[in-house]
Design a protein around this motif. Structure first.
Motif, PDB file in Angstrom:
ATOM      1  N   THR A 279       2.693   1.793  -3.385  1.00  0.00           N
ATOM      2  CA  THR A 279       1.752   2.095  -4.469  1.00  0.00           C
ATOM      3  C   THR A 279       1.210   3.505  -4.335  1.00  0.00           C
ATOM      4  O   THR A 279       1.101   4.239  -5.332  1.00  0.00           O
ATOM      5  N   LEU A 280       0.881   3.919  -3.125  1.00  0.00           N
ATOM      6  CA  LEU A 280       0.423   5.294  -2.920  1.00  0.00           C
ATOM      7  C   LEU A 280       1.511   6.311  -3.261  1.00  0.00           C
ATOM      8  O   LEU A 280       1.231   7.377  -3.821  1.00  0.00           O
ATOM      9  N   GLU A 281       2.744   5.994  -2.940  1.00  0.00           N
ATOM     10  CA  GLU A 281       3.852   6.885  -3.296  1.00  0.00           C
ATOM     11  C   GLU A 281       3.925   7.068  -4.806  1.00  0.00           C
ATOM     12  O   GLU A 281       4.127   8.184  -5.308  1.00  0.00           O
TER      13      GLU A 281
ATOM     14  N   ASN B   4       1.028   9.194  -6.080  1.00  0.00           N
ATOM     15  CA  ASN B   4       1.292  10.610  -5.817  1.00  0.00           C
ATOM     16  C   ASN B   4       2.314  11.180  -6.778  1.00  0.00           C
ATOM     17  O   ASN B   4       2.216  12.358  -7.163  1.00  0.00           O
TER      18      ASN B   4
ATOM     19  N   ILE C  71      -5.942   1.805  -0.730  1.00  0.00           N
ATOM     20  CA  ILE C  71      -5.260   2.787  -1.589  1.00  0.00           C
ATOM     21  C   ILE C  71      -6.255   3.803  -2.138  1.00  0.00           C
ATOM     22  O   ILE C  71      -5.981   5.002  -2.179  1.00  0.00           O
ATOM     23  N   LYS C  72      -7.409   3.322  -2.545  1.00  0.00           N
ATOM     24  CA  LYS C  72      -8.424   4.196  -3.125  1.00  0.00           C
ATOM     25  C   LYS C  72      -8.831   5.304  -2.156  1.00  0.00           C
ATOM     26  O   LYS C  72      -9.080   6.452  -2.564  1.00  0.00           O
TER      27      LYS C  72
ATOM     28  N   VAL D  42       0.820  -1.214   0.000  1.00  0.00           N
ATOM     29  CA  VAL D  42       0.000   0.000   0.000  1.00  0.00           C
ATOM     30  C   VAL D  42       0.852   1.261   0.000  1.00  0.00           C
ATOM     31  O   VAL D  42       0.609   2.188  -0.783  1.00  0.00           O
ATOM     32  N   LYS D  43       1.855   1.318   0.856  1.00  0.00           N
ATOM     33  CA  LYS D  43       2.679   2.519   0.972  1.00  0.00           C
ATOM     34  C   LYS D  43       3.393   2.846  -0.342  1.00  0.00           C
ATOM     35  O   LYS D  43       3.347   3.987  -0.820  1.00  0.00           O
TER      36      LYS D  43
ATOM     37  N   GLU E 173      -7.081   7.014  -0.206  1.00  0.00           N
ATOM     38  CA  GLU E 173      -6.096   8.088  -0.106  1.00  0.00           C
ATOM     39  C   GLU E 173      -5.604   8.592  -1.457  1.00  0.00           C
ATOM     40  O   GLU E 173      -4.823   9.542  -1.516  1.00  0.00           O
ATOM     41  N   SER E 174      -6.037   7.981  -2.543  1.00  0.00           N
ATOM     42  CA  SER E 174      -5.549   8.381  -3.860  1.00  0.00           C
ATOM     43  C   SER E 174      -6.081   9.754  -4.257  1.00  0.00           C
ATOM     44  O   SER E 174      -7.285  10.019  -4.144  1.00  0.00           O
TER      45      SER E 174
END
Length: 355
Positions: A38-40, A43, A69-70, A35-36, A72-73
């Protein structure tokens, strides 16, 4: 510029097709279950100016992670589904669109199940046709050709229509530029669904930039294309940067500076390369569609400067800063770039006030 009329879809809050601007996409290359990371990467796409992002769903863990993830995307997420249609059913409740490859997703019953899940939330489906993963029946009949790609695309969008589903986007990708362009051209008159443009497996930055500029730029100039991805091995920001440049330099969609600079030659009496590099670095954030000129000698410098919003015309150890064709300063070479940037900031502010 003429643009083919297409059906307008919404991926989250981003319009695709119709009168919507041509959107730019990329795809994360991390394991989605991380998750971390992928979010990076999402962004990174967002801050580079990307409008949409695609994430691979290879297993149940990826599907579960994508839900987190969704949340925070900053941009809409398209779930990329291959082989196991059940992953599409798992993520449909929270993603913004589904991408399936009909050549490997399975039979009609599986596709129908995906369609029903997307109907429940008004999610669009992208049909992704690739020469590397065509259905066996079409490859055996036509080989890995444009005819096979067209047959696959037509069969699959009509299959979705049979299930009373028309929120469809289509991509027709090959690693070969000519094949890609021909496929999109031939399918365009056959339906009004929006097209996602791309050259698949395009390679590293150099080769992908060349291939995508030819194929995507050429198609856009013909009015074909509603959303796009420049596929580059491992380079998220470069994908967005090149895509934006294709839109800008083809004249299809203005965003950001058009920087005009002359080639290096024996007439140069200044450090033009250093100056242009500095201008590029200091102006990356600008989205105003302005023309700027940084020219290295008197042969063409004044002529180009007259047509630019802001310009530098270098001479020997000195030069001119010009705005809208008028000289605003004559300075030493070491002072030109900073004065140019000051004038550019004022021009950008004026553009923002008047737009």
């Amino acid at each position: 510029m003429h643009r083919y009329k297409t059906k307008k879809l919404f991926v989250g809050d981003v319009g695709v097709g119709g009168d919507a601007p041509i959107s730019v996409q990329s795809m994360t290359f991390s394991k989605t279950k991380n998750v971390k990371e992928t979010l990076e990467q999402i962004n990174r796409v967002y801050f580079a100016g990307g409008d949409l992002v695609r994430c691979a769903v290879l297993d149940v863990e990826d599907a579960a992670a994508l839900k987190e993830i969704k949340k925070e995307s900053p941009i809409p997420i398209i779930a990329d589904i291959h082989f196991n249609y059940k992953h599409a059913l798992r993520v449909a409740p929270f993603v913004d669109a589904i991408r399936i490859n009909p050549g490997n997703i399975g039979g009609k019953d599986r596709i129908k199940a995906v369609v029903e899940a997307c109907k429940d939330r008004n999610l669009p489906i992208r049909i992704g046709v690739n020469t590397g993963s065509l259905e066996k029946e079409f490859e055996e009949k036509y080989g890995r050709t444009v005819k096979a790609m067209l047959a696959s695309a037509e069969y699959n969008y009509k299959l979705l229509e049979d299930f009373d589903f028309t929120d469809i986007a289509i991509s027709l990708k090959s690693s070969d530029v000519a094949t890609t362009m021909q496929a999109y051209r031939e399918l365009r008159p056959m339906c009004e669904y929006p097209f996602h443009l791309g050259v698949t497996e395009a390679g590293t930055v150099f080769h992908a930039t060349v291939k995508s500029s030819i194929a995507l730029g050429g198609l856009l100039l013909e009015g074909i294309g509603d959303t796009m991805r420049v596929s580059i091995t491992g380079e998220l920001e470069e994908e967005i940067k090149v895509a934006k440049a294709i839109l800008q330099d083809s004249g299809v969609q203005k965003s950001g500076l058009n920087i005009i600079s002359c080639p290096t030659c024996g007439r140069l009496q200044s450090n033009l390369v250093k100056a242009v590099k500095l201008v590029e670095e200091r102006t990356r954030h600008i989205t105003a569609p302005l023309n700027v000129s940084v020219m290295g000698c008197v042969v063409n410098a004044i002529g180009e400067a007259k047509g630019a919003d802001v310009a530098i015309a270098f001479g020997k150890e000195q030069g001119l800063v010009m705005r809208k064709g008028e000289v605003v300063a004559k300075l030493k070479e070491s002072e030109l770039v900073e004065r140019f940037l000051k004038e550019l900031d004022e021009e950008v502010a004026e553009y923002e006030r008047n737009k």
